[in-house]
Design a protein around this motif. Structure first.
Motif, short mmCIF file in Angstrom:
data_model
loop_
_atom_site.label_atom_id
_atom_site.label_comp_id
_atom_site.label_asym_id
_atom_site.label_seq_id
_atom_site.Cartn_x
_atom_site.Cartn_y
_atom_site.Cartn_z
N LYS A 176 0.81 -1.22 0.00
CA LYS A 176 0.00 0.00 0.00
C LYS A 176 0.84 1.27 0.00
CE LYS A 176 -0.39 0.06 5.06
NZ LYS A 176 -1.32 0.06 6.22
N GLU A 177 2.13 1.16 0.30
CA GLU A 177 2.98 2.35 0.41
C GLU A 177 3.56 2.70 -0.96
OE1 GLU A 177 5.86 1.16 3.27
OE2 GLU A 177 4.48 1.28 4.98
N PRO A 178 3.40 3.92 -1.44
CA PRO A 178 3.95 4.32 -2.76
C PRO A 178 5.43 4.65 -2.67
CG PRO A 178 2.75 6.14 -1.79
CD PRO A 178 2.60 5.01 -0.83
N LEU A 179 6.26 3.65 -2.51
CA LEU A 179 7.71 3.84 -2.30
C LEU A 179 8.44 3.99 -3.63
CD1 LEU A 179 8.21 1.07 0.42
CD2 LEU A 179 7.91 3.53 0.81
N HIS A 180 9.63 4.60 -3.55
CA HIS A 180 10.53 4.70 -4.70
C HIS A 180 11.58 3.60 -4.58
CE1 HIS A 180 8.48 8.43 -5.04
NE2 HIS A 180 9.29 8.97 -5.95
N PHE A 181 11.74 2.83 -5.64
CA PHE A 181 12.71 1.74 -5.66
C PHE A 181 13.85 2.09 -6.61
CE2 PHE A 181 9.06 -0.76 -4.17
CZ PHE A 181 9.64 -1.46 -3.13
N SER A 182 15.06 1.78 -6.18
CA SER A 182 16.21 1.93 -7.05
C SER A 182 16.29 0.75 -8.01
CB SER A 182 17.50 2.01 -6.23
OG SER A 182 18.64 1.94 -7.06
N GLN A 183 16.52 1.02 -9.26
CA GLN A 183 16.61 -0.06 -10.25
C GLN A 183 17.89 -0.87 -10.07
OE1 GLN A 183 15.50 0.95 -14.35
NE2 GLN A 183 14.89 3.00 -13.66
N ILE A 184 18.86 -0.32 -9.35
CA ILE A 184 20.14 -1.02 -9.16
C ILE A 184 20.14 -1.82 -7.86
CG2 ILE A 184 22.63 -0.71 -8.89
CD1 ILE A 184 22.42 1.80 -10.55
N HIS A 185 19.63 -1.22 -6.76
CA HIS A 185 19.70 -1.85 -5.44
C HIS A 185 18.34 -2.35 -4.98
CE1 HIS A 185 23.77 -0.30 -5.14
NE2 HIS A 185 23.33 0.92 -5.40
N MET A 186 17.63 -3.00 -5.86
CA MET A 186 16.32 -3.52 -5.50
C MET A 186 16.46 -4.91 -4.88
SD MET A 186 12.99 -4.06 -7.94
CE MET A 186 13.14 -2.37 -8.52
N PRO A 187 15.79 -5.17 -3.73
CA PRO A 187 15.87 -6.50 -3.11
C PRO A 187 15.41 -7.59 -4.08
CG PRO A 187 14.85 -4.93 -1.61
CD PRO A 187 14.97 -4.24 -2.93
N SER A 188 16.10 -8.73 -4.07
CA SER A 188 15.80 -9.79 -5.03
C SER A 188 14.42 -10.39 -4.81
CB SER A 188 16.86 -10.89 -4.93
OG SER A 188 16.91 -11.42 -3.61
N ASP A 189 13.96 -10.47 -3.54
CA ASP A 189 12.65 -11.06 -3.31
C ASP A 189 11.52 -10.12 -3.73
OD1 ASP A 189 13.65 -9.45 -1.21
OD2 ASP A 189 12.05 -10.11 0.12
N ILE A 190 11.81 -8.82 -3.87
CA ILE A 190 10.82 -7.85 -4.34
C ILE A 190 10.84 -7.76 -5.86
CG2 ILE A 190 10.08 -5.44 -4.24
CD1 ILE A 190 9.68 -6.91 -1.66
N TYR A 191 12.00 -7.94 -6.45
CA TYR A 191 12.18 -7.76 -7.89
C TYR A 191 11.23 -8.63 -8.71
CZ TYR A 191 14.41 -7.82 -12.49
OH TYR A 191 14.65 -7.75 -13.83
N GLN A 192 10.97 -9.86 -8.23
CA GLN A 192 10.13 -10.78 -9.01
C GLN A 192 8.69 -10.29 -9.14
OE1 GLN A 192 9.34 -14.54 -6.97
NE2 GLN A 192 10.07 -13.64 -5.05
N TYR A 193 8.28 -9.36 -8.27
CA TYR A 193 6.91 -8.84 -8.33
C TYR A 193 6.81 -7.48 -9.02
CZ TYR A 193 6.16 -12.49 -4.85
OH TYR A 193 6.10 -13.70 -4.20
N ILE A 194 7.92 -6.96 -9.51
CA ILE A 194 7.92 -5.64 -10.17
C ILE A 194 7.44 -5.79 -11.62
CG2 ILE A 194 9.36 -3.75 -10.98
CD1 ILE A 194 8.87 -3.62 -8.03
#
Length: 528
Positions: A176-194
């Motif tokens: 629910k949080e509109p966070l900003h993610f870095s394309q370089i330092h994105m957590p691997s467990d989050i990346y699969q849902y991007i």
């Protein structure tokens, strides 16, 4: 002065615990992105109107004709929890002991109905995110059971083939949080849902199956005549901390299943993580302290019995009972085909308890017979009081165990005579086993001494008993088992009261302190 073994282990334990909590704190910190051009913004900043569309199909990658549309629901406020009960039509293959998958889409709300096929339109919509939820459990057949005392004509057997069961809850969640993610330092467990929005500068809502709300016991049995089943759609918004806990827990659950954990074990672990974050933190700390005390109790127990030369003040029947009860529990675990992660610790405990029996009943292995023992007066008194307490205890214990076994034989179906025997014994162990701790209390009372007890081991086990009481409120379990967690507390409290009652005891033995020789004995040893 060199630090003791216990001090070293405790320091290492605290160091590891601090490092673990630091890693968790780093993991749950919301990300920050300051590199312009490398930051992904949340699609939720547009404040879109969102809706959920649910389909079911017998396969995870179905063809168009196999898909059944269930319903679509508008999310009036995606920051709040949301539940809706649905009547789900079952595909023909599912009713024939097949599987069932829910295909859930999160998309912008459509003011008008889709033209053409809803399924195809959602699959090709670039503004839509999707998650797959397995909704079926293919249960293994029950054991064949029957009344042992009845003849073949009245035998009751369970000959049902395995059938499909449908989960009663469909749990999904969104960050629910509109966070900003870095394309370089994105957590691997989050990346699969991007999933990127069409401008490539924003990411669509992170939407996934919430497996922590997915329990294998909340299911509905179906057959070929079942046309619809009720399923509760449960939407739960997640904070970044909740999302990281969910994704990491999902990875851990997969690993546990590979190690042999069953669905029931997984459900109990999920119940710990599916709770308030502060309660979860306390549970982790308590669990690690439990492991530390278990290790220290094991170490002190082994040290005590290795150095023990006399059974004065100790109940030999209690030692034999522990070895017997641990062996019965181990056989019961094998009979019920429990997880190896449960069986292996039970094997270790059984070996240790049997080793203690051989410490108090020495065997001449060369001639395969028992050694003759010469008992001193203290050991004779202990043996007499131990036998006296067991005589009183047998008046209560044996009728209860025999009555429970006979009742089970007459009124309950069983798999076999061996299964009935093991189940009756293990029920006696679980229900009345704590009574075998009473002879030691009786010996303490008659000797007016607690000098010979392994108090360090007792204290570590007592602390763990109180920790088990805490977990009795956290982990779901039957009421009878929950009450059983509190019964040992009473015995430990009596032990502590007896230690306070008999404080003056010049002959008290401490397993960690070497008793010095008297001056006369020391002079004699020097002369020799």
């Amino acid at each position: 002065m060199k630090p003791g073994f216990t001090t070293i282990v405790t320091v290492l334990f605290i160091t590891y615990l601090c490092n673990l909590f630091y890693s968790i704190w780093i993991m749950v910190q919301p990300p920050s992105c300051t590199s312009e051009g490398l930051c992904l913004k949340s699609f939720l900043l547009r404040k879109p109107n969102l809706e959920l569309t649910i389909f079911v199909a017998p396969h995870s990658n179905p063809r168009g004709p196999e898909v059944i549309f269930v319903n679509k629901f508008l999310l009036p406020n995606y920051n709040d929890s949301y539940e809706r009960l649905m009547a789900v039509e079952l595909p023909r293959l599912t009713k024939r002991n097949g599987t069932l998958y829910a295909h859930v889409f999160l998309s912008k709300a459509q003011e008008t109905l889709y033209s053409g096929d809803k399924w195809t339109n959602l699959l090709t919509d670039p503004d839509t995110v999707y998650t797959l939820v397995p909704m079926s459990i293919y249960k293994e057949p029950e054991y064949k059971i029957f009344q042992l005392l009845q003849d073949g004509e009245n035998v009751k057997k369970n000959v049902e083939k395995p059938v499909t069961h449908i989960k009663a809850v469909l749990p999904v969640s969104m960050l629910k949080e509109p966070l900003h993610f870095s394309q370089i330092h994105m957590p691997s467990d989050i990346y699969q849902y991007i999933r990127l929005y069409k401008n490539k500068q924003e990411y669509l809502p992170i939407f996934l199956h919430n497996s922590l709300h997915d329990r294998s016991f909340n299911i509905t049995k179906i057959n070929k005549n079942t046309t619809h089943v009720p399923i509760l759609l449960r939407y739960e918004p997640l904070s970044y901390t909740g999302l990281r806990i969910l994704t990491q827990t999902q990875l851990a659950m997969v690993t546990l299943q590979q190690f042999g954990f069953k669905n029931k074990d997984i459900d109990e672990i999920k119940a710990i993580f599916d709770t308030n974050h502060y309660l979860l933190l306390i549970s982790i700390i308590v669990a690690f302290v439990h492991i530390l005390f278990d290790f220290l109790a094991f170490k002190n127990d082994i040290s005590f019995w290795r150095s023990r030369k006399s059974m004065a003040g100790l109940s030999s029947r209690l030692v034999i009972w522990r070895a017997f009860s641990q062996t019965v529990v181990l056989l019961y675990l094998f009979e019920e085909k429990a997880s190896m992660l449960i069986i292996v610790p039970s094997v270790i405990s059984s070996v240790i308890e049997i080793w203690k029996v051989f410490k108090i009943i020495p065997v001449d292995w060369k001639n395969l017979k028992l050694k003759q023992l010469t008992l001193n007066r203290a050991e004779e008194d202990t043996k007499k009081f131990d036998a006296e307490s067991m005589k009183y205890l047998s008046y209560v214990l044996y009728p209860l165990c025999a009555g429970a076994a006979i009742y089970s034989l007459i009124y309950e179906p069983q798999k076999s005579w061996y299964s009935w025997s093991i189940k009756s014994l293990v029920n006696g162990v679980y229900a009345f086993g704590f009574l075998f701790m009473l002879p030691q209390l009786f010996i303490n009372y008659r000797l007016k001494s607690v000098a010979n007890l392994p108090w360090k081991t007792f204290m570590y086990k007592a602390f763990n008993t109180f920790i088990d009481d805490l977990f009795a409120f956290i982990i779901p379990m039957p009421t009878a088992h929950r009450l059983a967690c509190f019964r040992d507390d009473i015995v430990f409290l009596i032990y502590i009261y007896q230690r306070w009652l008999y404080p003056v005891d010049q002959s008290r033995f401490d397993e960690d302190v070497e008793v010095p020789e008297s001056p006369s004995e020391e002079l004699k040893s020097k002369t020799d």
